[in-house]
Design a protein around this motif. Structure first.
Motif, PDB file in Angstrom:
ATOM      1  N   ALA A  19       0.840  -1.191   0.000  1.00 31.06           N
ATOM      2  CA  ALA A  19       0.000   0.000   0.000  1.00 31.06           C
ATOM      3  C   ALA A  19       0.876   1.240   0.000  1.00 31.06           C
ATOM      4  CB  ALA A  19      -0.902  -0.006   1.230  1.00 31.06           C
ATOM      5  N   GLN A  20       0.572   2.173  -0.893  1.00 29.03           N
ATOM      6  CA  GLN A  20       1.381   3.369  -1.048  1.00 29.03           C
ATOM      7  C   GLN A  20       0.621   4.595  -0.551  1.00 29.03           C
ATOM      8  OE1 GLN A  20       4.610   3.280  -2.225  1.00 29.03           O
ATOM      9  NE2 GLN A  20       4.305   1.072  -2.131  1.00 29.03           N
ATOM     10  N   ALA A  21       1.374   5.531   0.048  1.00 30.52           N
ATOM     11  CA  ALA A  21       0.760   6.751   0.548  1.00 30.52           C
ATOM     12  C   ALA A  21       0.395   7.660  -0.620  1.00 30.52           C
ATOM     13  CB  ALA A  21       1.735   7.474   1.484  1.00 30.52           C
ATOM     14  N   THR A  26      -5.822  17.147  -0.768  1.00 32.62           N
ATOM     15  CA  THR A  26      -5.807  18.253  -1.747  1.00 32.62           C
ATOM     16  C   THR A  26      -6.087  17.737  -3.150  1.00 32.62           C
ATOM     17  OG1 THR A  26      -3.372  17.979  -1.843  1.00 32.62           O
ATOM     18  CG2 THR A  26      -4.231  19.726  -0.451  1.00 32.62           C
ATOM     19  N   PRO A  27      -7.371  17.702  -3.554  1.00 35.14           N
ATOM     20  CA  PRO A  27      -8.538  18.043  -2.718  1.00 35.14           C
ATOM     21  C   PRO A  27      -8.913  16.862  -1.839  1.00 35.14           C
ATOM     22  CG  PRO A  27      -9.266  17.382  -4.884  1.00 35.14           C
ATOM     23  CD  PRO A  27      -7.760  17.368  -4.935  1.00 35.14           C
ATOM     24  N   LEU A  28      -9.769  17.134  -0.850  1.00 34.86           N
ATOM     25  CA  LEU A  28     -10.238  16.070   0.019  1.00 34.86           C
ATOM     26  C   LEU A  28     -11.017  15.041  -0.798  1.00 34.86           C
ATOM     27  CD1 LEU A  28     -10.730  14.916   2.881  1.00 34.86           C
ATOM     28  CD2 LEU A  28     -12.815  16.298   2.962  1.00 34.86           C
ATOM     29  N   HIS A  29     -10.603  13.789  -0.712  1.00 32.80           N
ATOM     30  CA  HIS A  29     -11.323  12.728  -1.403  1.00 32.80           C
ATOM     31  C   HIS A  29     -11.067  11.409  -0.694  1.00 32.80           C
ATOM     32  CE1 HIS A  29      -7.256  12.300  -3.057  1.00 32.80           C
ATOM     33  NE2 HIS A  29      -7.586  11.051  -3.374  1.00 32.80           N
ATOM     34  N   PHE A  30     -11.990  10.489  -0.876  1.00 34.10           N
ATOM     35  CA  PHE A  30     -11.867   9.163  -0.288  1.00 34.10           C
ATOM     36  C   PHE A  30     -11.962   8.144  -1.410  1.00 34.10           C
ATOM     37  CE2 PHE A  30     -13.472  11.783   3.161  1.00 34.10           C
ATOM     38  CZ  PHE A  30     -12.596  11.461   4.185  1.00 34.10           C
ATOM     39  N   ASP A  40      -8.696   2.445   0.303  1.00 39.65           N
ATOM     40  CA  ASP A  40      -7.315   2.911   0.229  1.00 39.65           C
ATOM     41  C   ASP A  40      -6.581   2.263   1.412  1.00 39.65           C
ATOM     42  OD1 ASP A  40      -4.897   4.258   0.449  1.00 39.65           O
ATOM     43  OD2 ASP A  40      -5.747   6.209  -0.075  1.00 39.65           O
ATOM     44  N   LYS A  41      -5.863   1.167   1.135  1.00 38.78           N
ATOM     45  CA  LYS A  41      -5.262   0.406   2.230  1.00 38.78           C
ATOM     46  C   LYS A  41      -4.209   1.203   2.992  1.00 38.78           C
ATOM     47  CE  LYS A  41      -6.137  -4.407   1.050  1.00 38.78           C
ATOM     48  NZ  LYS A  41      -5.532  -5.745   0.881  1.00 38.78           N
ATOM     49  N   ALA A  42      -3.460   2.055   2.287  1.00 41.43           N
ATOM     50  CA  ALA A  42      -2.460   2.860   2.985  1.00 41.43           C
ATOM     51  C   ALA A  42      -3.142   3.781   3.988  1.00 41.43           C
ATOM     52  CB  ALA A  42      -1.639   3.666   1.977  1.00 41.43           C
ATOM     53  N   ALA A  43      -4.234   4.425   3.556  1.00 40.48           N
ATOM     54  CA  ALA A  43      -4.973   5.314   4.452  1.00 40.48           C
ATOM     55  C   ALA A  43      -5.635   4.530   5.577  1.00 40.48           C
ATOM     56  CB  ALA A  43      -6.016   6.101   3.663  1.00 40.48           C
ATOM     57  N   ALA A  44      -6.197   3.363   5.253  1.00 43.85           N
ATOM     58  CA  ALA A  44      -6.868   2.558   6.274  1.00 43.85           C
ATOM     59  C   ALA A  44      -5.873   2.040   7.311  1.00 43.85           C
ATOM     60  CB  ALA A  44      -7.615   1.399   5.620  1.00 43.85           C
ATOM     61  N   GLN A  45      -4.667   1.679   6.871  1.00 39.16           N
ATOM     62  CA  GLN A  45      -3.632   1.254   7.815  1.00 39.16           C
ATOM     63  C   GLN A  45      -3.269   2.409   8.751  1.00 39.16           C
ATOM     64  OE1 GLN A  45      -0.401  -0.192   5.404  1.00 39.16           O
ATOM     65  NE2 GLN A  45      -1.596  -1.888   4.576  1.00 39.16           N
ATOM     66  N   ARG A  46      -3.099   3.589   8.185  1.00 40.36           N
ATOM     67  CA  ARG A  46      -2.811   4.751   9.027  1.00 40.36           C
ATOM     68  C   ARG A  46      -3.994   5.020   9.956  1.00 40.36           C
ATOM     69  NH1 ARG A  46      -1.176   7.061   3.912  1.00 40.36           N
ATOM     70  NH2 ARG A  46      -3.059   8.351   3.985  1.00 40.36           N
ATOM     71  N   ALA A 188      -7.882  12.586  10.692  1.00 35.52           N
ATOM     72  CA  ALA A 188      -9.335  12.442  10.568  1.00 35.52           C
ATOM     73  C   ALA A 188      -9.706  11.705   9.288  1.00 35.52           C
ATOM     74  CB  ALA A 188      -9.995  13.821  10.597  1.00 35.52           C
ATOM     75  N   ALA A 189      -9.048  12.060   8.175  1.00 31.31           N
ATOM     76  CA  ALA A 189      -9.328  11.397   6.899  1.00 31.31           C
ATOM     77  C   ALA A 189      -8.950   9.923   6.960  1.00 31.31           C
ATOM     78  CB  ALA A 189      -8.579  12.096   5.766  1.00 31.31           C
ATOM     79  N   ASP A 190      -7.832   9.624   7.588  1.00 29.98           N
ATOM     80  CA  ASP A 190      -7.369   8.240   7.646  1.00 29.98           C
ATOM     81  C   ASP A 190      -8.262   7.375   8.522  1.00 29.98           C
ATOM     82  OD1 ASP A 190      -5.264   8.861   5.967  1.00 29.98           O
ATOM     83  OD2 ASP A 190      -3.820   9.155   7.593  1.00 29.98           O
ATOM     84  N   VAL A 191      -8.664   7.884   9.676  1.00 29.49           N
ATOM     85  CA  VAL A 191      -9.526   7.070  10.540  1.00 29.49           C
ATOM     86  C   VAL A 191     -10.905   6.920   9.920  1.00 29.49           C
ATOM     87  CG1 VAL A 191     -10.550   8.832  12.052  1.00 29.49           C
ATOM     88  CG2 VAL A 191      -9.992   6.585  12.977  1.00 29.49           C
ATOM     89  N   ALA A 192     -11.347   7.913   9.131  1.00 29.41           N
ATOM     90  CA  ALA A 192     -12.617   7.769   8.413  1.00 29.41           C
ATOM     91  C   ALA A 192     -12.529   6.646   7.382  1.00 29.41           C
ATOM     92  CB  ALA A 192     -12.986   9.094   7.742  1.00 29.41           C
ATOM     93  N   GLU A 193     -11.386   6.534   6.695  1.00 31.64           N
ATOM     94  CA  GLU A 193     -11.212   5.453   5.723  1.00 31.64           C
ATOM     95  C   GLU A 193     -11.120   4.096   6.433  1.00 31.64           C
ATOM     96  OE1 GLU A 193     -10.567   4.314   1.515  1.00 31.64           O
ATOM     97  OE2 GLU A 193     -11.583   5.886   2.649  1.00 31.64           O
TER      98      GLU A 193
END
Length: 236
Positions: A19-21, A26-30, A40-46, A188-193
């Motif tokens: 998983a890559q960061a 910018t812009p906010l997206h999921f 997004d596994k990188a975001a979900a791991q974070r 916040a974005a990462d824990v939401a993912e």
């Protein structure tokens, strides 16, 4: 124990696969949103790191087991290492088969507002992924026209504007092993993912199957159309 656990967890996530960061702000997206979205596994791991370091002190996620972390890209040994760093209520260490630790936070700690279980919170809220992000970043000074209840905080995303949960995220509340800047907005974005994955671990697979089904039926439609034209051309 937490100050030792967080670095070990971050180290485990750093080696948790391919998983890559990427910049999700910018812009906010999921990545998980939309008909063809995928986790997004990188975001979900974070996001798991944020959950375990910050949120798990008050919120349970009883539908999840530590073995489920393998679906986020951790190896069995890495997931077992995460579990081993968690001490359960009876004093024993968690195992892969243990559900996520329930902090059993009493409602009295927040003036009668019991912290909800987060296993399916995204599915329970309208536009749940964005709602979680806006809630965690929506704290502000209360307008003069608002009289806050005792022990409450003003939050622009929470229904009614008053919430018993204090603002919990801050810049560098965690350290991301992949080099992503741990701003409060990123956390916040990462824990939401992560919570999106928790509510629907099969989201990526479902969307992939759906896409393949659409392509397959489109192909069949083209074959049927070509066959129909060939038949009518022979009859003409």
């Amino acid at each position: 124990m937490r100050r030792f656990f967080a670095p070990l967890l971050a180290l485990g996530l750093a080696a948790a696969g391919a998983a890559q960061a990427e910049d999700t702000l910018t812009p906010l997206h999921f990545q998980s949103q939309g008909a063809l979205g995928s986790i997004d596994k990188a975001a979900a791991q974070r996001g798991f790191l944020v959950y375990q370091t910050v949120c798990a002190a008050c919120h349970s996620a009883n539908a999840l087991h530590y073995r489920d972390l393998e679906a986020l890209g951790l190896t069995p040994d890495q997931a077992a290492g995460v579990a081993a760093g968690v001490k359960l209520a009876d004093g024993s260490a968690a195992t892969l088969d243990s559900p996520f630790k329930d902090p059993a936070m009493p409602a009295s700690a927040f003036g009668g507002a019991a912290p909800p279980d987060l296993s399916s919170i995204v599915a329970q809220r309208k536009h749940g992924t964005m709602y979680i992000y806006k809630l965690l970043t929506g704290y502000a000074a209360a307008p003069q026209s608002v009289n806050l209840l005792p022990g409450h905080y003003y939050n622009t995303a929470f229904p009614g504007g008053q919430i018993a949960m204090p603002p919990v995220l801050r810049d560098n509340a965690v350290t991301y092993a992949d080099g992503t800047a741990a701003t409060a907005q990123q956390e916040a974005a990462d824990v939401a993912e992560f919570l999106t994955w928790a509510a629907d671990p099969n989201l990526s697979a479902r969307h992939q199957i759906g896409l393949r089904a659409v392509i397959f039926f489109l192909f069949l439609s083209l074959v049927a159309l070509a066959s129909k034209r060939g038949i009518w051309r022979e009859r003409a």
